[in-house]
Structure formats: structure tokens, C-alpha cells
Design a protein around this motif. Sequence first.
Motif, PDB file in Angstrom:
ATOM      1  N   SER A 337       0.830  -1.210   0.000  1.00  0.00           N
ATOM      2  CA  SER A 337       0.000   0.000   0.000  1.00  0.00           C
ATOM      3  C   SER A 337       0.866   1.263   0.000  1.00  0.00           C
ATOM      4  CB  SER A 337      -0.915  -0.003   1.229  1.00  0.00           C
ATOM      5  OG  SER A 337      -1.585   1.221   1.351  1.00  0.00           O
ATOM      6  N   THR A 338       1.921   1.248   0.807  1.00  0.00           N
ATOM      7  CA  THR A 338       2.845   2.407   0.886  1.00  0.00           C
ATOM      8  C   THR A 338       3.510   2.655  -0.467  1.00  0.00           C
ATOM      9  OG1 THR A 338       3.275   1.953   3.223  1.00  0.00           O
ATOM     10  CG2 THR A 338       4.904   3.300   2.069  1.00  0.00           C
ATOM     11  N   ALA A 339       3.874   1.589  -1.161  1.00  0.00           N
ATOM     12  CA  ALA A 339       4.500   1.725  -2.486  1.00  0.00           C
ATOM     13  C   ALA A 339       3.530   2.348  -3.488  1.00  0.00           C
ATOM     14  CB  ALA A 339       4.971   0.358  -2.978  1.00  0.00           C
ATOM     15  N   MET A 340       2.274   1.921  -3.453  1.00  0.00           N
ATOM     16  CA  MET A 340       1.255   2.529  -4.322  1.00  0.00           C
ATOM     17  C   MET A 340       1.124   4.019  -4.026  1.00  0.00           C
ATOM     18  SD  MET A 340      -2.001  -0.027  -4.643  1.00  0.00           S
ATOM     19  CE  MET A 340      -1.936  -1.183  -3.310  1.00  0.00           C
ATOM     20  N   ASN A 341       1.094   4.335  -2.736  1.00  0.00           N
ATOM     21  CA  ASN A 341       0.928   5.731  -2.306  1.00  0.00           C
ATOM     22  C   ASN A 341       2.116   6.590  -2.738  1.00  0.00           C
ATOM     23  OD1 ASN A 341      -0.571   7.771  -0.977  1.00  0.00           O
ATOM     24  ND2 ASN A 341       0.789   7.609   0.793  1.00  0.00           N
ATOM     25  N   GLU A 342       3.313   6.017  -2.682  1.00  0.00           N
ATOM     26  CA  GLU A 342       4.518   6.752  -3.092  1.00  0.00           C
ATOM     27  C   GLU A 342       4.428   7.170  -4.565  1.00  0.00           C
ATOM     28  OE1 GLU A 342       9.334   5.937  -3.416  1.00  0.00           O
ATOM     29  OE2 GLU A 342       8.150   4.673  -2.065  1.00  0.00           O
ATOM     30  N   LEU A 343       3.948   6.262  -5.410  1.00  0.00           N
ATOM     31  CA  LEU A 343       3.810   6.572  -6.835  1.00  0.00           C
ATOM     32  C   LEU A 343       2.629   7.514  -7.090  1.00  0.00           C
ATOM     33  CD1 LEU A 343       4.594   3.027  -8.276  1.00  0.00           C
ATOM     34  CD2 LEU A 343       5.944   5.094  -8.654  1.00  0.00           C
ATOM     35  N   TYR A 344       1.588   7.393  -6.291  1.00  0.00           N
ATOM     36  CA  TYR A 344       0.424   8.282  -6.426  1.00  0.00           C
ATOM     37  C   TYR A 344       0.797   9.725  -6.094  1.00  0.00           C
ATOM     38  CZ  TYR A 344      -4.041  10.455  -5.089  1.00  0.00           C
ATOM     39  OH  TYR A 344      -5.111  11.308  -4.961  1.00  0.00           O
ATOM     40  N   GLN A 345       1.554   9.883  -5.015  1.00  0.00           N
ATOM     41  CA  GLN A 345       1.880  11.228  -4.518  1.00  0.00           C
ATOM     42  C   GLN A 345       2.900  11.957  -5.391  1.00  0.00           C
ATOM     43  OE1 GLN A 345       0.291  12.665  -2.163  1.00  0.00           O
ATOM     44  NE2 GLN A 345      -0.686  11.000  -1.039  1.00  0.00           N
ATOM     45  N   ASP A 346       3.656  11.226  -6.203  1.00  0.00           N
ATOM     46  CA  ASP A 346       4.759  11.836  -6.953  1.00  0.00           C
ATOM     47  C   ASP A 346       4.639  11.544  -8.454  1.00  0.00           C
ATOM     48  OD1 ASP A 346       7.159  12.803  -7.915  1.00  0.00           O
ATOM     49  OD2 ASP A 346       8.364  12.000  -6.259  1.00  0.00           O
ATOM     50  N   PRO A 347       3.874  12.373  -9.187  1.00  0.00           N
ATOM     51  CA  PRO A 347       3.691  12.146 -10.632  1.00  0.00           C
ATOM     52  C   PRO A 347       5.001  12.152 -11.416  1.00  0.00           C
ATOM     53  CG  PRO A 347       2.133  13.792  -9.810  1.00  0.00           C
ATOM     54  CD  PRO A 347       3.118  13.540  -8.720  1.00  0.00           C
ATOM     55  N   VAL A 348       5.971  12.953 -10.966  1.00  0.00           N
ATOM     56  CA  VAL A 348       7.264  13.011 -11.660  1.00  0.00           C
ATOM     57  C   VAL A 348       7.990  11.675 -11.519  1.00  0.00           C
ATOM     58  CG1 VAL A 348       9.523  14.140 -11.768  1.00  0.00           C
ATOM     59  CG2 VAL A 348       7.465  15.512 -11.380  1.00  0.00           C
ATOM     60  N   LEU A 349       7.985  11.117 -10.306  1.00  0.00           N
ATOM     61  CA  LEU A 349       8.594   9.799 -10.071  1.00  0.00           C
ATOM     62  C   LEU A 349       7.909   8.752 -10.943  1.00  0.00           C
ATOM     63  CD1 LEU A 349      10.455   7.874  -8.388  1.00  0.00           C
ATOM     64  CD2 LEU A 349       8.540   7.649  -6.785  1.00  0.00           C
ATOM     65  N   ARG A 350       6.585   8.823 -11.000  1.00  0.00           N
ATOM     66  CA  ARG A 350       5.802   7.873 -11.795  1.00  0.00           C
ATOM     67  C   ARG A 350       6.210   7.924 -13.268  1.00  0.00           C
ATOM     68  NH1 ARG A 350       0.994   9.580  -9.798  1.00  0.00           N
ATOM     69  NH2 ARG A 350       0.114  10.356 -11.745  1.00  0.00           N
ATOM     70  N   GLU A 351       6.343   9.135 -13.788  1.00  0.00           N
ATOM     71  CA  GLU A 351       6.721   9.318 -15.192  1.00  0.00           C
ATOM     72  C   GLU A 351       8.144   8.815 -15.450  1.00  0.00           C
ATOM     73  OE1 GLU A 351       7.049  12.750 -18.655  1.00  0.00           O
ATOM     74  OE2 GLU A 351       6.341  13.311 -16.668  1.00  0.00           O
ATOM     75  N   CYS A 352       9.054   9.148 -14.533  1.00  0.00           N
ATOM     76  CA  CYS A 352      10.460   8.706 -14.684  1.00  0.00           C
ATOM     77  C   CYS A 352      10.571   7.180 -14.658  1.00  0.00           C
ATOM     78  CB  CYS A 352      11.326   9.299 -13.569  1.00  0.00           C
ATOM     79  SG  CYS A 352      11.645  11.051 -13.766  1.00  0.00           S
ATOM     80  N   GLN A 353       9.857   6.557 -13.722  1.00  0.00           N
ATOM     81  CA  GLN A 353       9.916   5.093 -13.619  1.00  0.00           C
ATOM     82  C   GLN A 353       9.278   4.445 -14.846  1.00  0.00           C
ATOM     83  OE1 GLN A 353       8.697   3.325  -9.919  1.00  0.00           O
ATOM     84  NE2 GLN A 353      10.337   4.318  -8.769  1.00  0.00           N
ATOM     85  N   GLY A 354       8.196   5.044 -15.359  1.00  0.00           N
ATOM     86  CA  GLY A 354       7.557   4.521 -16.567  1.00  0.00           C
ATOM     87  C   GLY A 354       8.495   4.551 -17.764  1.00  0.00           C
TER      88      GLY A 354
END
Length: 380
Positions: A337-354
Amino acid sequence: MMGDKSGKAAQHHRKPLKVLHLTFNMGIGGTEQVIRQLVQGMASEGVESEILCIDGQIGPIGEALEKSGIPVHKLARKQGFDRSLITAIRKRVKEGQFDVVHCHQYTPWIYGWLAAFGTQAEVVFTEHGRFYPDRYRYKAMLVNPLMALLTPAVVAISNATKDALVTYEFIPRKKIQVVYNGISPLKRDDVEVQKVREGLGIPQDAFVVGTVSRLDPVKNQSMMLRAFKEFYEKCPDSYLLMVGDGPDKDKLIALANELGIQERAVFTGFINNPVHYLSAMDVFLLSSHTEGTSMTLLEAMSLGMPSVATRVGGNPEIVDHGVTGILTEPDQSSAFSTAMNELYQDPVLRECQGKAALKRFSEKFSAEAMVCLYRKIYGE
């Protein structure tokens, strides 16, 4: 005479390589997708492939290949050790004049190895994954090392699978090579994604996490649901998309009701071509107790999607933790759940990881890379 001999040699050299893929069936699954990629990917290189299913049914992927002109045969394996199956496989190997019998999974290897013995065909064995929990097979302690010694190529789909073959099947480590599964990349279609979300009643601006998977105890989707409840309480604009069917479906729907997330956990059932459903997710989830090389994880990466996955089996070899996604310890719903929340809270991180996931996929897990390595194995 010399000219005649060299002419015959050239003719022999030009003879196409013939491969028989031996498997349980060609239903919907990772092994079947690998076989399809190998058959289709090698056709352009002049390799002639056929498929032989030993559990009495062909399955949807096999039927689709049949329609495209690939010969797919079936035999019905009897209970216990079926000697007549060896005879039937041997007959097909000889009639088809196959150069290679590629056995997918352990049982087809046993039968394929015995059937090919004494014929012109060489055997390749690929282990595609392990049962959970894995177990020692002491009866195989004497047989497997001998079979491996007399099998020209033994392949595992991840280093974790290789370790399991060494530990539980007593196959010498030096005999096993690793070839990661590869797939053709998926293509995102924003119009179709919008239609999927509308059809499922998911708002276009909602944050969607989800999975495409068989709903099965080994996939541990009950942990995924518990983790999503915790995540949803912090992120009320989120949805969980569960694409697939399986023995756990009713149990998981009941659990979603019990957790009070039935309005946000969307179960689609089996979808034949789920690319638009997968594309409708912002983050891909994989909660398994064990994995070899997850094909849907690779598909998500090919769409440039970050993932949250459990640190089991081949997952750590696919997901570069903190770079292409986040790995958590198995069966730990709060960490998931914490990992999901980390990606939810940080759109830039999400884009970089994608973006990093797509790059890693292209370099290491493409169908071309896998086909090339198997073609080399067949040639050797």
C-alpha cells in the motif's frame, strides 16, 4: 563426384530447421505466449515449427496459430506414467523429420526426451516457472542429472528459476542457461482507453492501479485487495482494476465486499485481448507468492508503466527497484500500500519510472532478443 557431393551438401545446408514444440496445451498463459512468439518470430528465418499438446486439448492460442497455418497436434496423456504417449510422440518426431524437440516444462521434457532418444532430433528443455511452495523431488535425484547431461540445452526463464532447478531438481548449475521471456511491445490507444474507463464507470481523472492475471491463490490477490483498502483510505479518487478469471474470483469479490471497497474494485472477468484494459491503469500491480517471468509485467513495462511487485522469483530480475518500479516483501499489505501511495503522490517519479521501464523492456525483454537467443541454441 566431388562436385556432386558438394551440391548435395549445399542442398542439405539449405534444408530448413524443423522444430517441434512439446507442451501441455496452448491455452492462455505465459508459456503459451512464449511458444507463440518463438513460432512466429522464427518463421521469417526459415524455421518450420509445429506444436504438439499432450493433455488432450489445443486451447485458444493454439487455435489462433492453427488458423494462421501453423500445424498444432494434440495427444491425450493417460493417468500415471503413459508409455503409449512416448510412442505417439516418437511417431510424430520421425514422421515430421524434426531437428529439434523443444520441451516446455518438466513433464513434457520427460516424455519428449524419451521419445526423441535414438531419433535424429535434439532436445531443448525450458523450465518456465515453479509451483508454490516448491519442493524437493528426491525420486528425480538420479534421473534428472542423467537427463540433463544428455539434453543439449537446458534453459531457465530467470536466475531464480535456474536456482530452483539446481536446488529441487538436482540439475547441474553449469548445464543451465538463462533466457528471459520476451514479448512484442504493446501499443497504447488513448481513445480505446477512454472507452474502457467509461464502460467500467471509472472517471477519466481517477487514479487506477490494477493487474491482468489469473485469479489464483499463488497470485495472492487477497493481499492486493487489503493493500488497496489501506491505499484507498488515503487516496479516495483511486480504483483497483482486476482483469482476469480463475478459481479465486468469487472469494476475492466476497473479500472486496467485506473490506467495503466493492464500489472501487472492478472485476472484469476474462478479457481475450486486454491491452486497452492494461493501458487504462496508471500503475501495474503484481502481488504473487512466486513468479518466473511475468508476461503481463513485461507488457506493462512495454507501455511505459511503473509497477509495484513482490520481491519473489524472477520479479527482482525484471523490476529495477526504485528505477522502473517498487519491490516489496511478499504478503506485506502495508508495504504494498505504501509503495502505491509513493507513486500516487509523486507524478514526476511515476513518469520517470515509466520511461525507465520502457527502456529496460526494449533492451532486455523484447521478443526479438528472446527469439535470437533460442535461434542460436537451436543452431548449436
